[in-house]
Design a protein around this motif. Structure first.
Motif, short mmCIF file in Angstrom:
data_model
loop_
_atom_site.label_atom_id
_atom_site.label_comp_id
_atom_site.label_asym_id
_atom_site.label_seq_id
_atom_site.Cartn_x
_atom_site.Cartn_y
_atom_site.Cartn_z
N GLU A 95 51.59 29.07 27.25
CA GLU A 95 51.73 28.62 25.87
C GLU A 95 52.33 27.22 25.76
OE1 GLU A 95 52.85 31.36 27.24
OE2 GLU A 95 52.64 33.13 25.95
N ASP A 96 53.07 26.80 26.78
CA ASP A 96 53.70 25.47 26.77
C ASP A 96 52.85 24.41 27.46
OD1 ASP A 96 56.01 26.45 25.45
OD2 ASP A 96 56.73 27.24 27.38
N GLY A 97 51.65 24.79 27.90
CA GLY A 97 50.78 23.83 28.58
C GLY A 97 51.08 23.63 30.04
N VAL A 98 51.92 24.52 30.61
CA VAL A 98 52.28 24.40 32.02
C VAL A 98 51.22 25.13 32.87
CG1 VAL A 98 54.00 24.99 33.77
CG2 VAL A 98 54.73 24.28 31.48
N PRO A 99 50.69 24.50 33.92
CA PRO A 99 49.70 25.18 34.75
C PRO A 99 50.33 26.33 35.54
CG PRO A 99 50.33 23.08 35.74
CD PRO A 99 50.98 23.12 34.39
N VAL A 100 49.72 27.51 35.44
CA VAL A 100 50.25 28.69 36.12
C VAL A 100 49.26 29.24 37.15
CG1 VAL A 100 51.74 29.33 34.20
CG2 VAL A 100 49.40 30.22 34.28
N ALA A 101 48.01 28.79 37.08
CA ALA A 101 46.99 29.23 38.04
C ALA A 101 45.84 28.24 37.97
CB ALA A 101 46.52 30.65 37.73
N GLY A 102 44.99 28.31 38.95
CA GLY A 102 43.83 27.43 38.97
C GLY A 102 42.79 27.92 39.94
N GLY A 103 41.63 27.33 39.84
CA GLY A 103 40.56 27.69 40.77
C GLY A 103 39.42 26.71 40.65
N PRO A 120 53.80 30.65 42.54
CA PRO A 120 54.50 31.71 43.28
C PRO A 120 55.41 32.57 42.43
CG PRO A 120 54.54 29.66 44.52
CD PRO A 120 53.97 29.32 43.17
N SER A 121 56.06 32.00 41.45
CA SER A 121 56.99 32.77 40.62
C SER A 121 56.29 33.74 39.68
CB SER A 121 57.87 31.82 39.80
OG SER A 121 57.08 31.05 38.91
N LEU A 122 54.97 33.62 39.57
CA LEU A 122 54.22 34.47 38.64
C LEU A 122 53.23 35.39 39.34
CD1 LEU A 122 53.51 31.79 35.88
CD2 LEU A 122 55.22 33.62 35.83
N LYS A 123 53.35 35.50 40.65
CA LYS A 123 52.45 36.40 41.37
C LYS A 123 52.71 37.85 40.97
CE LYS A 123 51.46 33.55 45.43
NZ LYS A 123 51.54 33.43 46.90
N GLY A 124 51.65 38.65 41.04
CA GLY A 124 51.78 40.05 40.69
C GLY A 124 51.53 40.34 39.22
N ARG A 125 51.13 39.34 38.45
CA ARG A 125 50.88 39.53 37.02
C ARG A 125 49.39 39.46 36.67
NH1 ARG A 125 55.75 36.38 33.76
NH2 ARG A 125 57.45 36.92 35.18
N GLY A 126 48.55 39.50 37.67
CA GLY A 126 47.12 39.50 37.42
C GLY A 126 46.52 38.14 37.17
N LEU A 127 47.27 37.07 37.44
CA LEU A 127 46.77 35.73 37.15
C LEU A 127 45.64 35.31 38.10
CD1 LEU A 127 50.05 33.79 36.30
CD2 LEU A 127 48.40 34.84 34.75
N ALA A 128 45.68 35.80 39.32
CA ALA A 128 44.60 35.46 40.26
C ALA A 128 43.27 35.99 39.74
CB ALA A 128 44.90 36.02 41.64
N GLY A 129 43.29 37.21 39.25
CA GLY A 129 42.08 37.78 38.68
C GLY A 129 41.60 37.02 37.46
N ASP A 166 43.22 44.44 52.52
CA ASP A 166 43.61 43.07 52.22
C ASP A 166 43.75 42.87 50.71
OD1 ASP A 166 43.84 40.17 53.27
OD2 ASP A 166 42.45 40.04 51.58
N PRO A 167 44.87 42.33 50.23
CA PRO A 167 45.08 42.20 48.79
C PRO A 167 44.13 41.23 48.10
CG PRO A 167 46.85 41.13 50.01
CD PRO A 167 46.06 41.91 51.00
N TRP A 168 43.71 40.16 48.78
CA TRP A 168 42.82 39.20 48.14
C TRP A 168 41.41 39.77 48.02
CZ3 TRP A 168 42.64 36.26 44.48
CH2 TRP A 168 41.91 35.07 44.38
N ILE A 169 40.97 40.52 49.03
CA ILE A 169 39.69 41.22 48.90
C ILE A 169 39.78 42.24 47.78
CG2 ILE A 169 38.09 42.81 50.04
CD1 ILE A 169 38.62 41.38 52.66
N ARG A 226 38.40 44.56 42.47
CA ARG A 226 38.78 45.08 41.15
C ARG A 226 37.97 44.43 40.03
NH1 ARG A 226 44.23 45.33 43.28
NH2 ARG A 226 44.64 43.21 42.55
N LEU A 227 37.47 43.24 40.29
CA LEU A 227 36.62 42.55 39.31
C LEU A 227 35.15 42.91 39.48
CD1 LEU A 227 38.31 39.03 39.43
CD2 LEU A 227 38.52 40.74 37.61
N GLY A 228 34.86 43.84 40.39
CA GLY A 228 33.50 44.30 40.58
C GLY A 228 32.74 43.66 41.72
N ALA A 229 33.41 42.79 42.49
CA ALA A 229 32.73 42.11 43.59
C ALA A 229 32.52 43.06 44.77
CB ALA A 229 33.53 40.90 44.05
N GLU A 230 31.46 42.82 45.51
CA GLU A 230 31.13 43.61 46.69
C GLU A 230 31.02 42.72 47.91
OE1 GLU A 230 28.43 47.05 44.45
OE2 GLU A 230 27.45 45.48 45.64
N ILE A 231 31.38 43.28 49.07
CA ILE A 231 31.27 42.53 50.32
C ILE A 231 29.80 42.41 50.72
CG2 ILE A 231 31.79 42.59 52.78
CD1 ILE A 231 34.46 43.93 52.06
#
Length: 245
Positions: A57-65, A112-121, A171-174, A179-184
């Motif tokens: 909400e403050d315009g601070v970057p919390v994730a990217g890709g 790093p301080s926001l890991k575990g909140r679903g931001l990667a997804g 593996d957590p990244w896999i 969880r988003l529906g991707a398949e190997i």
């Protein structure tokens, strides 16, 4: 958390904010990929619409890709050999005038301080949305399985089959992609190849490398092969190809 998606090149980001976002990024040796060095400039210039930041909400970057567009026929055996070859195919495809139809997700990062909140997804989701807006019907990713660094001697073909009791990938990244529906789709045994002098590798790894041979290195998904006489170390990084759509 309410997030906004912005192009990374939309504005100049405060240095301290970027330092926080990338403070637990990739290992130092990841920059030793000569193919990436050759193509990354054109990637950043030509495909900036696929390089995104997620801000709070403050315009601070919390994730990217970010990712690159390629032309691909949907068959596992015609995928690029991995991350590096995806850059080559994207750049050369544009130079040849080929219309891309597939987004290759090349990376994602979370503060790093926001890991575990679903931001990667959510970062992956933003990239999938960007693919749709760009008219790219397919989305794939050469996933870097972070837990593989604990098992550098295990072939990637074996590692990718390892599952928890609940059936999810070990593996957590896999798992995030699944969880988003991707398949190997396939493994990429040499997604990137990093090379450097013995002194460079000693600096990147913090290890003494006194003789030729194979070494287990910090954050390495496979072993480093050192040739003291030739003054060179070569590391091949395995990834796992996953398809989102």
């Amino acid at each position: 958390m309410i997030l906004r998606t912005e192009r990374t090149d939309a504005r100049t980001w405060p240095r301290e904010q970027l330092a926080e976002l990338f403070s637990e990024g990739f290992p130092a040796f990841i920059t030793a990929d000569p193919v990436s060095k050759e193509y990354i400039g054109r990637v950043r210039e030509w495909f900036a619409d696929l390089d995104l930041m997620l801000t709070d909400e403050d315009g601070v970057p919390v994730a990217g890709g970010w990712g690159v567009p390629i032309r691909w026929d949907g068959r596992a055996d015609t995928l690029p050999s991995g991350y590096s070859q995806s850059l080559v195919r994207a750049v050369e495809g544009r130079e040849q005038g080929l219309a891309p139809d597939t987004l290759v997700i090349c990376g994602a990062i979370v503060s790093p301080s926001l890991k575990g909140r679903g931001l990667a997804g959510r970062a992956l989701g933003a990239l999938r949305d960007a693919a749709g807006e760009a008219g790219l019907s397919r989305v794939v990713a050469p996933v870097r399985p972070t837990t593989k660094a604990r098992y550098p001697l295990t072939p990637i073909d074996s590692f990718v089959r390892w599952r928890r009791a609940d059936g999810a990938s070990m593996d957590p990244w896999i798992r995030t992609h699944e969880r988003l529906g991707a398949e190997i789709l396939a493994v990429a045994p040499a997604s990137q190849t990093m090379s450097g002098t013995v002194a460079e590798w000693e600096g990147w790894t913090g290890l003494a490398l006194p003789e030729s041979g194979e070494y287990v290195i910090p954050d390495g998904l496979s072993v480093l092969r050192v040739d003291r006489e030739g003054d060179v170390g070569v590391y091949e990084e395995p990834n796992v190809w996953m398809r989102h759509r």
